[in-house]
Design a protein around this motif. Structure first.
Motif, PDB file in Angstrom:
ATOM      1  N   VAL A   1      29.231  38.156  40.339  1.00 31.36           N
ATOM      2  CA  VAL A   1      30.553  38.751  40.094  1.00 31.36           C
ATOM      3  C   VAL A   1      30.354  39.957  39.173  1.00 31.36           C
ATOM      4  O   VAL A   1      30.613  39.896  37.970  1.00 31.36           O
ATOM      5  CB  VAL A   1      31.510  37.715  39.476  1.00 31.36           C
ATOM      6  CG1 VAL A   1      32.903  38.307  39.301  1.00 31.36           C
ATOM      7  CG2 VAL A   1      31.569  36.458  40.339  1.00 31.36           C
ATOM      8  N   ASN A   2      29.878  41.051  39.754  1.00 29.95           N
ATOM      9  CA  ASN A   2      29.499  42.232  38.980  1.00 29.95           C
ATOM     10  C   ASN A   2      29.987  43.485  39.692  1.00 29.95           C
ATOM     11  O   ASN A   2      29.235  44.127  40.427  1.00 29.95           O
ATOM     12  CB  ASN A   2      27.973  42.260  38.805  1.00 29.95           C
ATOM     13  CG  ASN A   2      27.515  43.435  37.976  1.00 29.95           C
ATOM     14  OD1 ASN A   2      28.215  43.883  37.075  1.00 29.95           O
ATOM     15  ND2 ASN A   2      26.339  43.957  38.293  1.00 29.95           N
ATOM     16  N   PRO A   3      31.254  43.842  39.535  1.00 30.24           N
ATOM     17  CA  PRO A   3      31.809  44.996  40.241  1.00 30.24           C
ATOM     18  C   PRO A   3      31.135  46.298  39.840  1.00 30.24           C
ATOM     19  O   PRO A   3      30.687  46.442  38.695  1.00 30.24           O
ATOM     20  CB  PRO A   3      33.284  44.982  39.842  1.00 30.24           C
ATOM     21  CG  PRO A   3      33.323  44.217  38.560  1.00 30.24           C
ATOM     22  CD  PRO A   3      32.246  43.190  38.662  1.00 30.24           C
ATOM     23  N   PRO A   4      31.051  47.256  40.756  1.00 31.81           N
ATOM     24  CA  PRO A   4      30.385  48.526  40.436  1.00 31.81           C
ATOM     25  C   PRO A   4      31.002  49.246  39.240  1.00 31.81           C
ATOM     26  O   PRO A   4      30.286  49.896  38.467  1.00 31.81           O
ATOM     27  CB  PRO A   4      30.571  49.338  41.726  1.00 31.81           C
ATOM     28  CG  PRO A   4      30.742  48.315  42.800  1.00 31.81           C
ATOM     29  CD  PRO A   4      31.470  47.179  42.163  1.00 31.81           C
ATOM     30  N   GLU A   5      32.310  49.116  39.063  1.00 32.55           N
ATOM     31  CA  GLU A   5      32.980  49.825  37.973  1.00 32.55           C
ATOM     32  C   GLU A   5      32.557  49.333  36.596  1.00 32.55           C
ATOM     33  O   GLU A   5      32.729  50.029  35.592  1.00 32.55           O
ATOM     34  CB  GLU A   5      34.502  49.689  38.112  1.00 32.55           C
ATOM     35  CG  GLU A   5      35.093  50.394  39.320  1.00 32.55           C
ATOM     36  CD  GLU A   5      34.867  49.616  40.620  1.00 32.55           C
ATOM     37  OE1 GLU A   5      34.462  48.426  40.540  1.00 32.55           O
ATOM     38  OE2 GLU A   5      35.072  50.200  41.694  1.00 32.55           O
ATOM     39  N   SER A   6      32.003  48.129  36.524  1.00 24.94           N
ATOM     40  CA  SER A   6      31.629  47.579  35.222  1.00 24.94           C
ATOM     41  C   SER A   6      30.440  48.297  34.613  1.00 24.94           C
ATOM     42  O   SER A   6      30.261  48.322  33.392  1.00 24.94           O
ATOM     43  CB  SER A   6      31.308  46.087  35.350  1.00 24.94           C
ATOM     44  OG  SER A   6      30.077  45.895  36.042  1.00 24.94           O
ATOM     45  N   GLY A   7      29.584  48.873  35.468  1.00 29.34           N
ATOM     46  CA  GLY A   7      28.387  49.535  34.977  1.00 29.34           C
ATOM     47  C   GLY A   7      27.382  48.589  34.355  1.00 29.34           C
ATOM     48  O   GLY A   7      26.496  49.004  33.612  1.00 29.34           O
ATOM     49  N   LYS A   8      27.498  47.289  34.648  1.00 28.49           N
ATOM     50  CA  LYS A   8      26.628  46.280  34.033  1.00 28.49           C
ATOM     51  C   LYS A   8      25.561  45.803  35.024  1.00 28.49           C
ATOM     52  O   LYS A   8      25.761  45.822  36.234  1.00 28.49           O
ATOM     53  CB  LYS A   8      27.458  45.078  33.572  1.00 28.49           C
ATOM     54  CG  LYS A   8      28.443  45.394  32.454  1.00 28.49           C
ATOM     55  CD  LYS A   8      29.402  44.254  32.232  1.00 28.49           C
ATOM     56  CE  LYS A   8      28.731  42.982  31.780  1.00 28.49           C
ATOM     57  NZ  LYS A   8      29.694  41.902  31.500  1.00 28.49           N
TER      58      LYS A   8
END
Length: 588
Positions: free
Chosen positions: A511-518
């Motif tokens: 659960v790591n959306p691209p917008e998070s930058g993580k």
């Protein structure tokens, strides 16, 4: 010096006494002299103790090392008190959040307490590991795991008088934090009906369908085991092939649809997929006889039929997450034997199909524990969700147990409203027949990977017959599906396979959306038989794996059709997403 030597020996002796209770293991019963041993650890510790006693020189050597380290610590602490700067004898792991308070470094007394604990922990674990059997790795893993549980429980951060943050809070509030903590403890005991059920999250801040699991859609199909949700499109055109997601039924599906900003489901819809998700029922005793074959028939097979009715499409792309991925692999092998080609691509998220090295979950899988578990399940018809949750929490005890003991009971704080922890606390039950089959045939016997060893619905399964293109996503710090074990599927499946390794763990890495930058991810087109060789040659890329997957899955078939509205096909809408099944709590 004599005192330290005596204390070190007493430390090991007391620890072993706690594990053995001074009685012998009765084979196959899970009870020792009438003392219940639900985790079947007595025999493992008894065998380890016998080996330890056979080699007193090894124990003496460990004691001498511990004694020397402790003597150095005493000296260093005295020098620090006189104003000198000295390096620590032992330092905590940089990732260990327990000792984040500055007093653990700045105050000589608390620094001494911390290092004393770390030295004792290392000594205890070294003694245990040094006596482990090389011939019985399962027993050695069990001894190591429960030793670590004991060590974690004894951390000075877990006690009022040895935790500087708790002492400060107690002084500042006049002890009000401890009174509040007692109130929190009693509330958790009441919530668990006499059993301690630690509150990890402020549950009052979340309502399913209101501020969590809110992606618009409709339930378009329902049977005993699942509701099939079709999500509303947000693009004018969509990919011709619908996307079927099979989450694990060990958890609720909305881990993939938490808040809008981190919802994989919402993101997939925005990328032009017609998304269908199986929302599994939270079973009760009436579904006790539902087996793995029922989950296959009433899950993916029923979903494929329903999707064809809803959209007119026979071909789909499928995604399976964790246990849902294991089910997807079994279903694809079943379909291959029947020449059923409706699934055109398969994505496996943190999925194991070869359980030979299943990680620390294997600690809970042996004959004694399985017999105890099956006895309990036969009485109720299911495994309670709380027991499943406790098992997973033990795998990360410092993060998911002891940190909340400190925050809730010692500091007297209210739990924080965190969507992922709300989902983690929303546990599910397991039907007795299915769960016994899964644990025995896959974890204990590793039959899924053996051609013909498992038969579902009259069909012998062979994973090597799976020839659809496959995308395998694992996470580097996964404590549930270790990535090296998940990697083995690359050498088993018969079709083209892409393996991607994401940073972080079983949930956060997925659960790591691209917008998070993580969190970064690693790619390597060469699938070497060795996972470590694969990683050595892999390229690390910044950010989420989601765009990489989208490029891969869309390349399988780029045809597009007008967007499909849930309920506009041959299947009418039965309810708004997220449906009814997901709202049933394990305690209901």
């Amino acid at each position: 010096m004599a005192d330290v030597a005596e204390r070190s020996q007493r430390l090991v002796s007391e620890f072993l006494r706690r594990q053995e209770d001074g009685v012998r293991q009765q084979p196959g019963t899970g009870a020792r002299g009438g003392v219940l041993d639900p985790f079947n650890i007595g025999g493992a510790f008894a065998e380890m103790t016998a080996r330890l006693m056979q080699n007193p020189a090894q124990l003496m050597q460990a004691q001498v090392g511990f004694w020397g380290d402790y003597l150095t610590l005493w000296g260093n602490t005295a020098r620090r008190m006189m104003g000198e700067q000295v390096a620590p004898v032992i330092a905590e792991d940089a990732k260990d959040k327990r000792f984040k308070d500055e007093a653990w470094r700045d105050n000589e007394i608390f620094d001494f307490i911390k290092q004393s604990y770390l030295l004792s922990s290392r000594y205890l674990q070294n003694v245990v590991r040094g006596a482990e059997s090389k011939d019985d790795p399962k027993a050695a893993q069990k001894v190591d795991f429960y030793t670590r549980q004991f060590v974690d429980a004894m951390s000075p951060t877990n006690f009022v008088m040895t935790n500087p943050e708790v002492l400060r809070r107690t002084a500042e509030t006049g002890g009000e934090n401890l009174l509040k903590g007692l109130s929190n403890l009693l509330a958790d005991l009441e919530r668990g009906k006499g059993n301690l059920r630690i509150s990890m999250v402020d549950r009052t801040k979340f309502t399913i369908g209101k501020n969590i699991a809110v992606t618009p859609g409709k339930v378009v199909f329902r049977n005993d085991l699942m509701e099939l949700i079709q999500y509303a499109p947000t693009t004018d055109k969509v990919l011709k092939r619908p996307l079927l997601i099979l989450p694990p039924w060990i958890n609720k599906f909305y881990v993939l649809d938490l808040k809008p900003k981190n919802s994989f489901i919402r993101w997939a819809v925005s990328q032009g997929h017609t998304v269908f998700v199986c929302s599994w029922v939270n079973p009760d005793e009436s579904l006790a006889e539902k087996g793995f074959d029922d989950y296959m028939r009433e899950g993916p097979y029923a979903a494929l039929d329903a999707i064809e009715q809803a959209t007119g499409e026979r071909e789909v792309n499928a995604v399976g997450y964790c246990l849902g991925g294991t089910l997807l692999a079994a279903t694809l092998a079943h379909m291959a034997a029947k020449n059923d080609t409706r699934v055109k691509s398969a994505t496996f998220l943190t999925t194991m199909v070869d359980f030979e090295e299943a990680g620390e979950l294997g600690v809970f899988i042996d004959e004694g524990q399985l017999q105890t578990l099956e006895t309990k399940m036969s009485e109720r018809g299911y495994l309670p969700g709380s027991e499943m949750a406790n098992t997973f929490n033990m795998l990360r005890a410092n993060d998911l147990i002891w940190s909340f003991v400190v925050q809730n009971y010692l500091l007297g704080q209210e739990p924080f409203p965190f969507d992922l922890l709300y989902w983690n606390d929303d546990s599910t039950r397991m039907p007795a027949r299915m769960h016994s089959f899964y644990l025995r045939r896959m974890y204990q016997q590793n039959d899924l990977v053996k051609p013909g060893a498992i038969t579902l619905d009259g069909v012998a399964l062979n994973l090597r017959k799976i020839e659809v293109p496959s995308y395998l996503l694992s996470t580097r710090e996964d404590h549930i599906a270790p990535w090296r074990s998940a990697y083995r599927a690359t050498q088993i499946f018969g079709g083209q396979t892409r393996f991607v390794l994401a940073a972080s763990g079983h949930i956060a890495g997925v659960v790591n959306p691209p917008e998070s930058g993580k969190y970064s991810h690693w790619v390597n087109e060469t699938l070497d038989p060795s996972p470590d060789t694969w990683l050595e040659g892999a390229t690390e890329l910044a950010g989420s794996w989601w765009p990489d997957w989208q490029r891969w899955v869309s390349a399988q078939d780029r045809r597009q059709v007008p967007a499909r509205v849930p309920g506009s096909g041959k299947l009418p809408a039965l309810a708004d997403a997220p449906g009814d099944y997901v709202r049933v709590m394990a305690g209901d």
